[in-house]
Enzyme design. Sequence first.
Site, mmCIF file in Angstrom:
data_model
loop_
_atom_site.group_PDB
_atom_site.id
_atom_site.type_symbol
_atom_site.label_atom_id
_atom_site.label_comp_id
_atom_site.label_asym_id
_atom_site.label_seq_id
_atom_site.Cartn_x
_atom_site.Cartn_y
_atom_site.Cartn_z
ATOM 1 N N ASP A 15 9.680 2.848 1.592
ATOM 2 C CA ASP A 15 8.490 3.625 1.938
ATOM 3 C C ASP A 15 8.329 3.568 3.452
ATOM 4 O O ASP A 15 7.766 2.622 3.999
ATOM 5 C CB ASP A 15 7.266 3.043 1.233
ATOM 6 N N PHE A 75 0.861 -1.182 0.000
ATOM 7 C CA PHE A 75 0.000 0.000 0.000
ATOM 8 C C PHE A 75 0.894 1.228 0.000
ATOM 9 O O PHE A 75 1.543 1.552 0.996
ATOM 10 C CB PHE A 75 -0.945 0.054 1.199
ATOM 11 N N LYS A 102 3.229 11.414 6.679
ATOM 12 C CA LYS A 102 2.432 11.241 7.895
ATOM 13 C C LYS A 102 3.034 11.950 9.106
ATOM 14 O O LYS A 102 2.808 13.131 9.297
ATOM 15 C CB LYS A 102 2.164 9.756 8.151
#
Length: 401
Positions: A226, A141, A255
């Site tokens: 990531d 994801f 984030k």
Amino acid sequence: MSRTQDAIASAEAHSAHNYHPLPIVVASADGAWMTDVEGRRYLDMLAGYSALNFGHGNRRLIDAARAQLERVTLTSRAFHHDRFAEFCTQLAELCGKEMVLPMNTGAEAIETAVKTARKWGYEVKGVPDGHAKIVVAANNFHGRTTTIVSFSTDHEARDHYGPYTPGFEIVPYGDLTAMERAVTAHTVAVLLEPIQGEAGVLVPPAGYLRGVRELTRERNVLFIADEIQSGLGRTGRTFACEHEGVVPDVYVLGKALGGGVVPVSAVVADRDVLGVFRPGEHGSTFGGNPLACAVALEVIAMLRSGEYQQRAAELGEHLHAELGLLVGGGAVEAVRGRGLWAGVDIVPSRGTGREISEKLMDRGVLVKDTHGSTIRIAPPLVISKEDLDWGLDQLRAVLSE
């Protein structure tokens, strides 16, 4: 109709149904706690998918944002501003790299990393134009843009958005042999999550990341990590890759870099990688804006103390010890994770992940389900041990019903 019901009905009527949130309407939050419009408090055990690593309303971050709001919030990259160089310098130092390309969201940063790898492949490695290939893992994801869903194996994220962007090869996560077979002369990068969050907090086999690092170095391929969810303290280290002593060529961050205050993301690498960009070839109006830089600079300062990493490591050890006791008792099939991050697989006969999440909500604890029978636990790193234990008590109570 209650205030909660009214707000949810209005949202359902006037917003696209691209999310299926739990039926709670948050009005305020502080630390690890949120309060809804009815005045009921909830323990946040999700932390905005790690965007809120430092808790809601963190005073240092709010003060940094407020001070910058009074000065300047946006210049665009048409001009320099007085926080930009400091932000890039300090983030590069935190990562042990030379250059930073700031963006806004995680998906934007992944898109930027893809463009970086392809441009590096053509201009540095010498791959024929249009033939670059990036190897990714199944169940990944990385976001939901058209290009990113082109290499997703999640049907909900991918179906009916074609035609899809070519240039990606998908291999099983954790399978180093499959990775070796997939990397060819035209491969420019391997893009991986060190821990797959959305897939259920999947931790790869020991040695996998080291093997990928060695393979990519041997074959002149970029290793892109990531760390949008796994990075910046969540796993007990600044970066999840550190657990295997691995330093990738490229970090993708997001984030928690914005502290839950503003969206901030970045691609961080050495000059021989990010130096491929020239003026006009890539950009973002809001990327690296003064407000974002001010908040992110405070995040970097907080991470330098090591306090949050240590807290995640110590409380994470306690979290996993307690969750491990639930396995084999008839309600929990497996527990995975690292630091203050766990995926808990519920025995299907005891309820879906959504049903368990709703029952926990009724008891004042907020988590989120994924992939049917799994719930994710990822509280803010500022959570107290007492609050963490209280949340775990509620989970035990739900599972014993």
